[in-house]
Design an enzyme around this catalytic site. Sequence first.
Site, PDB file in Angstrom:
ATOM      1  N   GLY A  47       0.857  -1.199   0.000  1.00  0.00           N
ATOM      2  CA  GLY A  47       0.000   0.000   0.000  1.00  0.00           C
ATOM      3  C   GLY A  47       0.886   1.239   0.000  1.00  0.00           C
ATOM      4  O   GLY A  47       0.701   2.161   0.789  1.00  0.00           O
ATOM      5  N   ALA A  48       1.893   1.257  -0.918  1.00  0.00           N
ATOM      6  CA  ALA A  48       3.010   2.202  -0.824  1.00  0.00           C
ATOM      7  C   ALA A  48       2.874   3.466  -1.668  1.00  0.00           C
ATOM      8  O   ALA A  48       3.795   4.271  -1.699  1.00  0.00           O
ATOM      9  CB  ALA A  48       4.290   1.476  -1.241  1.00  0.00           C
ATOM     10  N   TYR A 233     -16.589   5.388  13.248  1.00  0.00           N
ATOM     11  CA  TYR A 233     -15.264   4.788  13.058  1.00  0.00           C
ATOM     12  C   TYR A 233     -14.966   3.682  14.077  1.00  0.00           C
ATOM     13  O   TYR A 233     -15.148   2.504  13.785  1.00  0.00           O
ATOM     14  CB  TYR A 233     -14.154   5.868  13.046  1.00  0.00           C
ATOM     15  CG  TYR A 233     -12.954   5.332  12.303  1.00  0.00           C
ATOM     16  CD1 TYR A 233     -12.710   5.654  10.975  1.00  0.00           C
ATOM     17  CD2 TYR A 233     -12.105   4.396  12.899  1.00  0.00           C
ATOM     18  CE1 TYR A 233     -11.656   5.090  10.281  1.00  0.00           C
ATOM     19  CE2 TYR A 233     -11.057   3.824  12.220  1.00  0.00           C
ATOM     20  CZ  TYR A 233     -10.830   4.184  10.911  1.00  0.00           C
ATOM     21  OH  TYR A 233      -9.795   3.596  10.218  1.00  0.00           O
TER      22      TYR A 233
END
Length: 384
Positions: A47-48, A233
Amino acid sequence: MVVEPKVKGFICTTAHPAGCEESVRRQIAYCKEKGQVDGPKKVLVIGASTGYGLGSRIAVTYAYGADTIGVSFEKEAKGKRTATAGWYNTKAFEKFAAEDGYYAKSFNGDGFSREMKDQVIETIRKDWGKADMVVYSMAAPRRTMPDGTAVSSVLKTVGKEFTNKTIDLKTNEVKEVTVPVADEEEIQNTIKVMGGEDWSDWIHALAEADVLADNASTIAYSYIGPVVTHAIYKDGSIGQAKKHLYETSRKLTEELADRGLKAYVSVNKALVTQSSAAIPIVPLYISLLYKIMKEEGLHEGCIEQMYRLFADKFVKKEVDEAGYFRLDDWELQDKVQDKITAVWDQVTTENIQELGDIDGYWEDFYQMFGFHYDNVDYSADVEI
Ligand code: NAD
């Protein structure tokens, strides 16, 4: 081609290559100025390409002097359609890292898949031997499971619906929104997409292939936030996935104790990213938070957060009693949250400019796609 922003709700469908390069250049400059510390040298970042994962990749490269392999899922340009911001960010990062003498290889494809895991394992084996750190920063709306079925995550509440204020990102109007309740299947699917299962699959695949160094570390990201966002959340469907992520960190540390692996969760600050813009209520909270944190001199973006994580908290192993790194420590200070509580009930469409940093929100939003940098010539033709 001249590239202009095309904003649709909480997404921009174009990205500017020169602006994305500028964004990466500035993040690198920040880390270079801060300087280096000792740390892991072979880091895999899953996930870079944007947000916290890109910040992590830049921070470990320039704080530790680490070589990196990055995995992300981005779109290349096609005809007149620009590539996604993450695609340009990755190209820019590879260019700067090579100029500075760092190894940086990137894979573009589905990080959930076994094929991606195998490709990365082969590359680690061939180029590095072993990786000594794995950062897991994937944020995805859906996941294709190993059996080929697809599941989606939802941003809903658990138990009862929740009504509160939000900002309509199409009009900047402050409105009420009612967030619906997730059913059991939706909760389980959200856990499959955003929980720790795939993180665990990655770590076990790397360990089984013997490409994970002894005493390696792995770290994934979470958010907790203040009471006003809990229903959507922390206690909502995404929060159930984050609970699973946390349980996974404890399980991974236990399961791989013989290799000395330590799995951590870092609780980060609420920031404008492509993922957070999609969550109801959170963008309004972020715009109030930005205003107050900037006034207090406490504001940080992704790179400031990730540099502080890797150069400071991780090196000192500074965790709270539950074992989390707390990068939300400044966000959750009483002096910040008390001010948010005081303005939350007052904020309306008419006074949002004054009470919140809505311009700061939009500035970060545009810059995520490479727009609104004062030193980029947006009237110039660029190769997309
Ligand atoms: P982001 O949208 O900026 O980044 C997501 C990354 O995941 C991108 O690199 C994208 O290419 C990659 N990705 C998505 N699907 C993929 C797939 N199938 N295969 C491979 N890569 C894929 O998101 P972000 O906000 O930086 O989120 C990263 C993590 O940080 C998440 O766990 C999120 O919950 C957490 N977090 C975010 C915030 C916030 O306010 N933004 C706060 C605290 C924690």
